[in-house]
Design an enzyme around this catalytic site. Structure first.
Site, PDB file in Angstrom:
ATOM      1  CB  ILE A  16      -0.225  -6.637 -10.299  1.00 46.98           C
ATOM      2  CG1 ILE A  16      -1.640  -7.106 -10.660  1.00 46.98           C
ATOM      3  CG2 ILE A  16      -0.215  -5.165  -9.929  1.00 46.98           C
ATOM      4  CD1 ILE A  16      -2.577  -7.227  -9.495  1.00 46.98           C
ATOM      5  N   GLY A  74       3.780   1.148  -2.688  1.00 56.30           N
ATOM      6  CA  GLY A  74       3.553  -0.256  -3.055  1.00 56.30           C
ATOM      7  C   GLY A  74       2.891  -0.437  -4.401  1.00 56.30           C
ATOM      8  CB  VAL A  75       0.406  -2.942  -5.496  1.00 58.44           C
ATOM      9  CG1 VAL A  75      -0.817  -2.704  -4.685  1.00 58.44           C
ATOM     10  CG2 VAL A  75       0.047  -3.571  -6.811  1.00 58.44           C
ATOM     11  CG  ASP A  76      -2.377   3.228  -4.567  1.00 61.59           C
ATOM     12  OD1 ASP A  76      -2.851   3.399  -5.698  1.00 61.59           O
ATOM     13  OD2 ASP A  76      -2.798   3.819  -3.548  1.00 61.59           O
ATOM     14  CB  SER A  95      -4.318  -6.066   3.858  1.00 63.15           C
ATOM     15  OG  SER A  95      -5.412  -5.184   3.752  1.00 63.15           O
ATOM     16  CB  THR A  96       0.290  -9.039   2.830  1.00 65.61           C
ATOM     17  OG1 THR A  96       0.626  -8.959   1.438  1.00 65.61           O
ATOM     18  CG2 THR A  96      -0.937  -9.894   3.011  1.00 65.61           C
ATOM     19  CE1 TYR A 125      -2.967   1.059   4.719  1.00 64.93           C
ATOM     20  CE2 TYR A 125      -4.790  -0.151   3.767  1.00 64.93           C
ATOM     21  CZ  TYR A 125      -4.159   1.047   4.032  1.00 64.93           C
ATOM     22  OH  TYR A 125      -4.728   2.230   3.612  1.00 64.93           O
TER      23      TYR A 125
END
Ligand code: AR6
Length: 185
Positions: free
Chosen positions: A17, A38-40, A129-130, A133
């Site tokens: 992303i 992760g993406v964060d 969330s996948t 989370y």
């Protein structure tokens, strides 16, 4: 793959992303808004320190106890190609009987609403969330696509939504759900 919803487009792609060009890219954050994995982590690492500075200000001024699950806030996108990063907090999966679907829908909905309010026309989401989370991807994909569809059918300010899937497997799962829920592209 691309689907038409009302006057807008939903695109599903396999990518990172942080490489995507969109007015807003969405961060799967946690309530602290102070970063994570992760993406964060990818967004903060590539976007640079300005994003965290703004997150800290938002915490101090507006969300001293943290951003509640299902809410969304916008910051600068720092060095990323996007104009804004929208941070939303998805639910942690606890088996499915703890309002997970309602909260996940709210994350997508509130993100799109905030983007529209800021005059942003294109929004790129990760699969909220996948990861950490643990929300099962198949269930999450149905919630995500239904929320996006309902939002785009309700109001016409957003022109393009992109779901950015981080693996071919996830792209396959989202594509299958989109074909079922939206009809074949
Ligand atoms: N581009 C697109 N998708 C990605 C990328 C990337 N660069 N990196 C990971 N993904 P996660 P969550 C996918 O764990 O489950 C963080 O620590 C990943 O494969 O990033 O909502 C936050 O700080 C998965 O499919 O988010 C929170 O504490 C999806 O993004 C917590 O994790 C979401 O995985 C949030 O957990």
């Amino acid at each position: 793959m691309e689907f038409k919803i009302a006057n807008a487009k939903l695109e599903l792609i396999h990518s990172d992303i942080t490489d995507v060009e969109a007015d807003a890219i969405v961060n799967a954050a946690n309530g602290t808004l102070m970063g994570g994995g992760g993406v964060d982590a990818a967004i903060h690492n590539k976007g640079g320190p300005k994003i965290l500075e703004e997150c800290k200000r938002l915490r101090e001024k507006e969300w001293p106890d943290g951003l509640p699950t299902g809410n969304a806030v916008a910051t600068t996108a720092g060095n990323l190609k996007a104009k804004k990063v929208i941070h939303t907090v998805g639910p942690v999966w606890h088996g499915g009987l703890h309002d997970e679907a309602k909260l996940l829908r709210r994350s997508y909905w509130n993100t799109l609403k905030l983007a529209a309010a800021q005059g942003l026309k294109s929004v790129a989401f990760p699969s909220i969330s996948t990861g950490t989370y643990r929300y099962p991807t198949e269930e999450a994909s149905r919630v995500a696509i239904t929320a996006i569809k309902d939002y785009l059918e309700k109001e016409g300010k957003i022109e393009k939504v992109t779901m950015v899937l981080f693996s071919e497997r996830d792209l396959g799962i989202y594509t299958k759900s989109a074909k079922t829920l939206l009809g074949v592209a």
